[in-house]
Design a protein around this motif. Structure first.
Motif, PDB file in Angstrom:
ATOM      1  N   ILE A 354     -14.826 -10.583   0.092  1.00 30.57           N
ATOM      2  CA  ILE A 354     -14.839 -11.425  -1.114  1.00 30.57           C
ATOM      3  C   ILE A 354     -15.741 -10.837  -2.206  1.00 30.57           C
ATOM      4  CG2 ILE A 354     -15.422 -13.688  -2.058  1.00 30.57           C
ATOM      5  CD1 ILE A 354     -12.845 -13.663  -0.491  1.00 30.57           C
ATOM      6  N   PRO A 355     -16.958 -10.375  -1.893  1.00 32.79           N
ATOM      7  CA  PRO A 355     -17.781  -9.775  -2.958  1.00 32.79           C
ATOM      8  C   PRO A 355     -17.148  -8.536  -3.595  1.00 32.79           C
ATOM      9  CG  PRO A 355     -19.145 -10.346  -1.071  1.00 32.79           C
ATOM     10  CD  PRO A 355     -17.722 -10.486  -0.637  1.00 32.79           C
ATOM     11  N   LEU A 356     -16.225  -7.863  -2.879  1.00 31.77           N
ATOM     12  CA  LEU A 356     -15.580  -6.671  -3.407  1.00 31.77           C
ATOM     13  C   LEU A 356     -14.416  -6.991  -4.324  1.00 31.77           C
ATOM     14  CD1 LEU A 356     -15.476  -4.452  -0.176  1.00 31.77           C
ATOM     15  CD2 LEU A 356     -17.141  -4.371  -2.044  1.00 31.77           C
ATOM     16  N   TRP A 357     -14.004  -8.249  -4.343  1.00 31.36           N
ATOM     17  CA  TRP A 357     -12.812  -8.614  -5.098  1.00 31.36           C
ATOM     18  C   TRP A 357     -12.944  -8.308  -6.583  1.00 31.36           C
ATOM     19  CZ3 TRP A 357     -12.629 -12.715  -8.723  1.00 31.36           C
ATOM     20  CH2 TRP A 357     -11.361 -12.936  -9.262  1.00 31.36           C
ATOM     21  N   GLN A 358     -14.128  -8.522  -7.157  1.00 34.42           N
ATOM     22  CA  GLN A 358     -14.315  -8.282  -8.584  1.00 34.42           C
ATOM     23  C   GLN A 358     -14.105  -6.821  -8.961  1.00 34.42           C
ATOM     24  OE1 GLN A 358     -18.262 -10.397  -8.865  1.00 34.42           O
ATOM     25  NE2 GLN A 358     -17.338 -11.241 -10.712  1.00 34.42           N
ATOM     26  N   THR A 359     -14.415  -5.913  -8.060  1.00 36.71           N
ATOM     27  CA  THR A 359     -14.283  -4.489  -8.378  1.00 36.71           C
ATOM     28  C   THR A 359     -12.946  -3.904  -7.917  1.00 36.71           C
ATOM     29  OG1 THR A 359     -15.454  -3.936  -6.327  1.00 36.71           O
ATOM     30  CG2 THR A 359     -16.765  -4.098  -8.336  1.00 36.71           C
ATOM     31  N   THR A 360     -12.388  -4.440  -6.856  1.00 37.91           N
ATOM     32  CA  THR A 360     -11.138  -3.881  -6.329  1.00 37.91           C
ATOM     33  C   THR A 360      -9.900  -4.516  -6.941  1.00 37.91           C
ATOM     34  OG1 THR A 360     -11.122  -5.434  -4.481  1.00 37.91           O
ATOM     35  CG2 THR A 360     -12.213  -3.316  -4.123  1.00 37.91           C
ATOM     36  N   GLY A 361     -10.004  -5.770  -7.385  1.00 40.20           N
ATOM     37  CA  GLY A 361      -8.840  -6.449  -7.915  1.00 40.20           C
ATOM     38  C   GLY A 361      -7.764  -6.603  -6.853  1.00 40.20           C
ATOM     39  N   PRO A 362      -6.477  -6.423  -7.224  1.00 41.27           N
ATOM     40  CA  PRO A 362      -5.396  -6.626  -6.247  1.00 41.27           C
ATOM     41  C   PRO A 362      -5.419  -5.638  -5.086  1.00 41.27           C
ATOM     42  CG  PRO A 362      -4.550  -5.658  -8.279  1.00 41.27           C
ATOM     43  CD  PRO A 362      -5.958  -6.079  -8.555  1.00 41.27           C
ATOM     44  N   TRP A 363      -6.137  -4.521  -5.234  1.00 45.28           N
ATOM     45  CA  TRP A 363      -6.191  -3.531  -4.162  1.00 45.28           C
ATOM     46  C   TRP A 363      -6.992  -4.025  -2.961  1.00 45.28           C
ATOM     47  CZ3 TRP A 363      -2.893   0.348  -4.676  1.00 45.28           C
ATOM     48  CH2 TRP A 363      -2.436   0.654  -5.957  1.00 45.28           C
ATOM     49  N   ILE A 364      -7.634  -5.181  -3.079  1.00 43.63           N
ATOM     50  CA  ILE A 364      -8.348  -5.740  -1.928  1.00 43.63           C
ATOM     51  C   ILE A 364      -7.387  -6.025  -0.773  1.00 43.63           C
ATOM     52  CG2 ILE A 364      -8.140  -8.184  -2.577  1.00 43.63           C
ATOM     53  CD1 ILE A 364     -11.057  -8.521  -1.670  1.00 43.63           C
ATOM     54  N   ALA A 365      -6.108  -6.190  -1.103  1.00 47.83           N
ATOM     55  CA  ALA A 365      -5.115  -6.437  -0.044  1.00 47.83           C
ATOM     56  C   ALA A 365      -5.077  -5.289   0.951  1.00 47.83           C
ATOM     57  CB  ALA A 365      -3.739  -6.648  -0.661  1.00 47.83           C
ATOM     58  N   TRP A 366      -5.329  -4.065   0.488  1.00 51.15           N
ATOM     59  CA  TRP A 366      -5.310  -2.935   1.404  1.00 51.15           C
ATOM     60  C   TRP A 366      -6.491  -2.972   2.363  1.00 51.15           C
ATOM     61  CZ3 TRP A 366      -3.371   2.196  -1.252  1.00 51.15           C
ATOM     62  CH2 TRP A 366      -2.043   2.016  -1.651  1.00 51.15           C
ATOM     63  N   LEU A 367      -7.576  -3.649   1.973  1.00 45.68           N
ATOM     64  CA  LEU A 367      -8.721  -3.799   2.869  1.00 45.68           C
ATOM     65  C   LEU A 367      -8.454  -4.864   3.937  1.00 45.68           C
ATOM     66  CD1 LEU A 367     -11.653  -3.608   0.288  1.00 45.68           C
ATOM     67  CD2 LEU A 367     -10.674  -1.770   1.687  1.00 45.68           C
ATOM     68  N   MET A 368      -7.496  -5.760   3.684  1.00 47.73           N
ATOM     69  CA  MET A 368      -7.081  -6.735   4.697  1.00 47.73           C
ATOM     70  C   MET A 368      -6.023  -6.172   5.636  1.00 47.73           C
ATOM     71  SD  MET A 368      -6.938 -10.399   2.702  1.00 47.73           S
ATOM     72  CE  MET A 368      -6.062  -9.879   1.236  1.00 47.73           C
ATOM     73  N   LEU A 369      -5.335  -5.122   5.198  1.00 47.91           N
ATOM     74  CA  LEU A 369      -4.207  -4.555   5.941  1.00 47.91           C
ATOM     75  C   LEU A 369      -4.541  -4.114   7.362  1.00 47.91           C
ATOM     76  CD1 LEU A 369      -1.278  -3.584   6.028  1.00 47.91           C
ATOM     77  CD2 LEU A 369      -1.996  -1.494   4.837  1.00 47.91           C
ATOM     78  N   PRO A 370      -5.719  -3.532   7.648  1.00 41.86           N
ATOM     79  CA  PRO A 370      -5.992  -3.117   9.038  1.00 41.86           C
ATOM     80  C   PRO A 370      -5.904  -4.250  10.047  1.00 41.86           C
ATOM     81  CG  PRO A 370      -7.583  -2.112   7.538  1.00 41.86           C
ATOM     82  CD  PRO A 370      -6.793  -3.103   6.725  1.00 41.86           C
ATOM     83  N   GLY A 371      -6.187  -5.488   9.626  1.00 43.27           N
ATOM     84  CA  GLY A 371      -6.145  -6.616  10.557  1.00 43.27           C
ATOM     85  C   GLY A 371      -4.787  -6.794  11.212  1.00 43.27           C
TER      86      GLY A 371
END
Length: 393
Positions: A354-371
């Motif tokens: 969540i704290p990374l959302w401001q800097t990553t924007g929509p690309w945060i979805a790729w950080l959820m992808l490994p799950g």
């Protein structure tokens, strides 16, 4: 009728889960919070839930008292801690209250699973699908309450959404208190030396595979739910408070009926196939979202609805697979421990992503992808021979 009462009570009790997420803009303005504080508020609930499940699972509390009374007591205490949230005065007090609320939810969700299995002998897979579906609706409910209170031009009306959720939790506790235990369910006598039986379940190969898939699923699910209002507000800044609240409610709540549909399909296809389909679908959504985040309103909302549904429809199927893999004597402890570890992973995901959302924007979805990808890999080891009706114990 008892199963319907229990399902509705689960809906009311779990309305406490995401209450601050529904009123985050008001809390941010009142306490001068940042968007990153959402991770702490949501993570505090997950941490409290983790602590509560460990206490209940390792102490044998659910076996020492009637599950219905434990459920009701946790609803009442959780309602109180939630109702005090507007008086917290800042982030520190709010986090403390949310930890208490999370601990109470540990006596609502897993204990509700035990009660549902007791009232639906022989059909626990379907019952768990209904229960998780109600959990999803309960998670979405604060957004709906926030939307209703935002329709009234009353100063600080957002407090009404919080207190409404507490009132529903009280009603849920009263309903289960009056319902009591299932006739076929007797209070178990704790066996000395088996309090850590939940840990011993990890010696079972198929339980490890089912639990591992659940853990991957939990890396994605709650972070996605926490992000949905932020994704909508960023993409559509013209949305009013009520519109944003109702849209968030709809996107999360859609997972409830989808869980029920998934439960029906699991009776024909097996829980493993339903879970694999959902994990593959949510993986694809994670991969595609950064590329589709600029879709027109209708297309984007439809995509987010599909993603939200796929991310949760597999949740009850993991519990069914885990229950089937374990001997009847440790099913309750195994599921409680699985929940504890899963929600610890979700807390880590929330506090990290969540704290990374401001800097990553929509690309945060790729950080959820490994799950979900890890979940698919783990579930591959759960052989088809094991994919039959889950245990009813």
């Amino acid at each position: 009728m008892p199963t319907l009462i229990l399902a509705i009570a689960e809906l009311f009790g779990t309305a406490l889960w995401f209450t601050p997420n529904a009123v985050l803009p008001d809390l941010m303005a009142l306490w001068t919070l940042t968007p990153a504080d959402l991770g702490w508020l949501t993570g505090a609930v997950q941490g409290g839930f983790l602590l509560g499940t460990l206490i209940i699972g390792l102490s044998g509390l659910a076996d020492r008292v009637d599950a219905s009374r434990l459920f009701a007591a946790c609803c009442l205490l959780g309602a109180l801690s939630n109702a005090l949230l507007p008086l917290a005065g800042g982030l520190q007090g709010a986090v403390t209250l949310r930890v208490i609320t999370g601990m109470c939810l540990a006596g609502i969700y897993p204990v509700g699973m035990k009660l549902m299995v007791g009232w639906m002998p022989g059909r626990s897979g379907v019952g768990l699908a209904w229960l998780v579906g109600m959990l999803v609706l309960g998670t979405a409910l604060p957004h709906g309450l926030r939307g209703l209170t935002a329709l009234d031009e009353i100063t600080l009306s957002w407090r009404g959404g919080i207190w409404s959720a507490s009132l529903l939790a009280v009603l849920g506790g009263i309903m289960v208190w009056r319902l009591g235990e299932a006739p076929c369910q007797t209070r178990a006598t704790p066996v000395r030396g088996l309090r850590l039986a939940g840990l011993s379940a990890f010696r079972i190969r198929h339980f490890r595979h089912a639990a591992g898939a659940y853990f991957g699923h939990m890396w994605e699910l709650y972070t996605l739910w926490a992000l949905l209002p932020l994704l909508l507000a960023t993409r559509f800044p013209s949305l009013g408070t009520a519109e944003l609240a109702f849209a968030s409610f709809a996107l999360i709540a859609i997972g409830g009926p989808c869980c029920w549909i998934g439960g029906a399909f699991s009776a024909r296809l097996g829980s493993r196939r339903v879970a694999q389909f959902a994990l593959a679908g949510s993986s694809l959504c994670c991969a595609l979202y950064p590329l589709l985040s600029e879709l027109p309103a209708t297309g984007l909302v439809a995509f987010l609805a599909l993603w939200s549904a796929l991310a949760v429809v597999d949740s009850p199927q993991f519990s069914a697979l885990s229950a089937h893999a374990c001997p009847a004597s440790i099913v309750g402890s195994a599921l409680t421990m699985q929940n504890a570890i899963g929600f610890a992973i979700s807390m880590l995901s929330l506090l990290t992503l969540i704290p990374l959302w401001q800097t990553t924007g929509p690309w945060i979805a790729w950080l959820m992808l490994p799950g979900p990808i890890i979940g698919l890999w783990c579930l591959h080891g759960y052989t088809r021979r094991q994919d039959t009706a889950p245990s009813t114990t």
